[in-house]
Design a protein around this motif. Structure first.
Motif, short mmCIF file in Angstrom:
data_model
loop_
_atom_site.label_atom_id
_atom_site.label_comp_id
_atom_site.label_asym_id
_atom_site.label_seq_id
_atom_site.Cartn_x
_atom_site.Cartn_y
_atom_site.Cartn_z
N THR A 29 91.19 63.95 -2.31
CA THR A 29 90.64 65.08 -1.55
C THR A 29 89.44 65.68 -2.27
O THR A 29 88.40 65.97 -1.67
N SER A 30 89.57 65.85 -3.58
CA SER A 30 88.47 66.47 -4.32
C SER A 30 87.25 65.55 -4.36
O SER A 30 86.11 66.03 -4.39
N ASP A 31 87.47 64.23 -4.33
CA ASP A 31 86.32 63.30 -4.29
C ASP A 31 85.53 63.49 -3.00
O ASP A 31 84.30 63.47 -3.00
N ILE A 32 86.27 63.65 -1.90
CA ILE A 32 85.60 63.84 -0.60
C ILE A 32 84.84 65.17 -0.61
O ILE A 32 83.67 65.23 -0.20
N ILE A 33 85.48 66.21 -1.11
CA ILE A 33 84.82 67.53 -1.11
C ILE A 33 83.60 67.51 -2.05
O ILE A 33 82.54 68.05 -1.71
N ASP A 34 83.74 66.88 -3.21
CA ASP A 34 82.60 66.79 -4.13
C ASP A 34 81.42 66.08 -3.46
O ASP A 34 80.26 66.48 -3.61
N VAL A 39 75.98 66.35 -0.72
CA VAL A 39 75.02 66.01 0.35
C VAL A 39 74.81 67.18 1.31
O VAL A 39 74.04 67.07 2.27
N GLY A 40 75.49 68.30 1.06
CA GLY A 40 75.29 69.48 1.89
C GLY A 40 75.86 69.36 3.29
O GLY A 40 75.29 69.88 4.25
N ASP A 41 76.99 68.68 3.40
CA ASP A 41 77.63 68.48 4.71
C ASP A 41 78.96 69.25 4.71
O ASP A 41 79.93 68.80 4.09
N PHE A 42 78.99 70.38 5.39
CA PHE A 42 80.15 71.27 5.28
C PHE A 42 81.04 71.24 6.53
O PHE A 42 81.73 72.20 6.84
N ASN A 43 81.01 70.12 7.24
CA ASN A 43 81.89 69.91 8.39
C ASN A 43 83.35 70.09 7.95
O ASN A 43 83.79 69.49 6.96
N GLU A 44 84.10 70.89 8.68
CA GLU A 44 85.48 71.20 8.27
C GLU A 44 86.42 70.00 8.32
O GLU A 44 87.48 70.03 7.69
N ILE A 45 86.04 68.97 9.06
CA ILE A 45 86.90 67.78 9.15
C ILE A 45 87.04 67.11 7.77
O ILE A 45 87.99 66.37 7.52
N TYR A 46 86.11 67.42 6.87
CA TYR A 46 86.17 66.87 5.50
C TYR A 46 86.93 67.78 4.54
O TYR A 46 87.05 67.48 3.36
N ILE A 60 92.54 64.73 5.72
CA ILE A 60 91.10 64.93 5.88
C ILE A 60 90.41 63.57 5.79
O ILE A 60 90.89 62.63 5.15
N VAL A 61 89.30 63.48 6.49
CA VAL A 61 88.59 62.22 6.61
C VAL A 61 87.39 62.23 5.66
O VAL A 61 86.86 63.30 5.32
N ALA A 62 86.99 61.05 5.22
CA ALA A 62 85.80 60.94 4.37
C ALA A 62 84.57 60.75 5.26
O ALA A 62 84.66 60.07 6.29
N PRO A 63 83.45 61.33 4.88
CA PRO A 63 82.24 61.13 5.68
C PRO A 63 81.77 59.67 5.59
O PRO A 63 82.14 58.94 4.66
N ILE A 99 88.47 56.54 7.14
CA ILE A 99 88.84 56.54 5.72
C ILE A 99 89.39 57.93 5.42
O ILE A 99 88.70 58.95 5.61
N LEU A 100 90.65 57.99 4.98
CA LEU A 100 91.33 59.27 4.82
C LEU A 100 91.65 59.54 3.35
O LEU A 100 91.83 58.60 2.56
N ALA A 101 91.74 60.82 3.02
CA ALA A 101 92.22 61.19 1.68
C ALA A 101 93.60 60.56 1.48
O ALA A 101 94.44 60.58 2.39
N GLY A 102 93.81 60.00 0.33
CA GLY A 102 95.08 59.34 0.03
C GLY A 102 95.06 57.84 0.27
O GLY A 102 95.97 57.13 -0.18
N ASP A 103 94.05 57.35 0.99
CA ASP A 103 93.96 55.90 1.21
C ASP A 103 93.70 55.18 -0.11
O ASP A 103 93.02 55.70 -1.00
N ASN A 104 94.22 53.96 -0.19
CA ASN A 104 93.84 53.05 -1.27
C ASN A 104 92.81 52.09 -0.70
O ASN A 104 93.13 51.32 0.21
N ILE A 105 91.60 52.18 -1.20
CA ILE A 105 90.53 51.35 -0.66
C ILE A 105 90.12 50.30 -1.70
O ILE A 105 89.80 50.64 -2.84
N THR A 106 90.16 49.04 -1.27
CA THR A 106 89.76 47.95 -2.16
C THR A 106 88.36 47.48 -1.78
O THR A 106 88.07 47.24 -0.61
N VAL A 107 87.52 47.38 -2.78
CA VAL A 107 86.12 46.99 -2.57
C VAL A 107 85.89 45.59 -3.13
O VAL A 107 86.29 45.30 -4.26
N VAL A 108 85.26 44.76 -2.32
CA VAL A 108 84.81 43.44 -2.78
C VAL A 108 83.36 43.31 -2.34
O VAL A 108 83.02 43.64 -1.19
N ASP A 109 82.49 42.87 -3.24
CA ASP A 109 81.10 42.71 -2.82
C ASP A 109 80.59 41.32 -3.16
O ASP A 109 81.18 40.61 -3.98
N LYS A 110 79.52 40.97 -2.47
CA LYS A 110 78.89 39.67 -2.77
C LYS A 110 77.43 39.74 -2.34
O LYS A 110 77.07 40.46 -1.39
#
Lengths: 151, 144
Positions: A29-34, A39-46, A60-63, A99-110
């Motif tokens: 949650t704090s990562d999303i709020i930070d 970025v100055g986006d104060f939409n309450e959904i975040y 809460i959802v991530a932007p 993407i919601l607070a509490g989700d475990n997100i795995t990143v793979v890039d190429k």
């Protein structure tokens, strides 16, 4: 010869299509709020869990571009970082799931592709790297194609 | 707002942003992108830039906000693109704008394509982009 010219074709060719080792992050949650503060986006959904629940979300959802904070492979090891100067050329995001607070997100890039062009900056290489983000339910939540330019 | 309320040419309410040097530093901090051209004036000038420049990712976030502010709880962003055609600088006004360029149904979804961009304070489009948004369709029992 510039520093950039020292990146050999073979290094580039070896890198294309090679997936990074997956890295999993817990979205806080704090990562999303930070991020939204930055970025100055104060939409309450975040920020407001109750609002998110009224919209059918469990938390809460991530932007949309929050996923940039979840790094893929160690970028300093990627060939595009061996060049002299690096600029952001643009992004293409496809979104499939929230993407919601509490989700475990795995990143793979190429690295998808490298093109050589000559422009106002002189000789440039245009690098496109894909980042795939998958949640704890094995659903791909988003794919980001990020184009960067070295010169 | 429902999909049925939107027409080709419908303007998206513009969003004004004023990225300060502090904002650039905060963005660098949360994303871990510590490339010095975004916060070290001397370094930026030493490599031929006029000064520190606004991160492409930050402008990407502004364009995302343009869309999410517009749709609020009425739909979901499906696709977002942007191209960084020119540099933007801190302590200047950036205006995010856009309009609906296509409205259609596909695979059971009610979609709109949007043309979006960022203009600098001289009216020059530094960051063109696009978005695809899935809007809620008006329930049959609710009239416009």
């Amino acid at each position: 010869m510039s520093e950039f010219d020292s990146i050999s074709d073979s290094v580039i060719k070896r890198s294309i299509g090679v997936e990074s080792a997956p890295i999993t992050y817990v979205v806080g949650t704090s990562d999303i709020i930070d991020f939204t503060d930055a970025v100055g986006d104060f939409n309450e959904i975040y920020r407001e869990r109750n609002l998110a629940k009224r919209r059918g979300l469990n938390n809460i959802v991530a932007p949309p571009t929050f996923l940039r904070t979840l790094k893929g492979s160690r970028s300093e090891n990627n060939p595009e970082h061996l060049g002299a100067h690096l600029l952001d050329g643009g992004s293409e995001w496809n979104y499939f799931e929230p993407i919601l607070a509490g989700d475990n997100i795995t990143v793979v890039d190429k690295l998808l592709d490298v093109l050589e062009k000559t422009g106002k900056l002189g000789k440039m290489l245009i690098w496109t790297r894909e980042f795939k983000y998958t949640n704890q339910h094995s659903k791909v939540v988003a794919i980001h194609k990020w184009t960067r330019i070295t010169y | 707002m429902y999909w049925e309320d939107v027409r080709i040419g419908t303007e998206i309410p513009s969003l004004e942003k004023y990225p300060t040097k502090e904002m650039l530093l905060r963005y660098a901090s949360v994303t871990g992108d510590l490339y010095r051209i975004h916060y070290d004036e001397e370094y930026a000038k030493s490599i031929g830039l006029p000064g520190v420049i606004v991160q492409g990712g930050l402008k990407n976030a502004f364009l995302a906000q343009l869309i999410t502010d517009w749709i609020q709880g009425s739909g979901r962003l499906r696709k977002l693109t942007c191209a960084h055609r020119d540099m933007d600088f801190p302590n200047s006004t950036l205006i995010c704008k856009g309009f609906v360029s296509r409205r259609y149904r596909e695979n059971g979804l009610s979609l709109v394509d949007c043309t979006i961009w960022i203009e600098n304070d001289e009216g020059y489009k530094t960051t063109p982009g696009s978005a695809i948004v899935n809007l809620d369709s008006r329930p049959k029992n609710i009239q416009s």
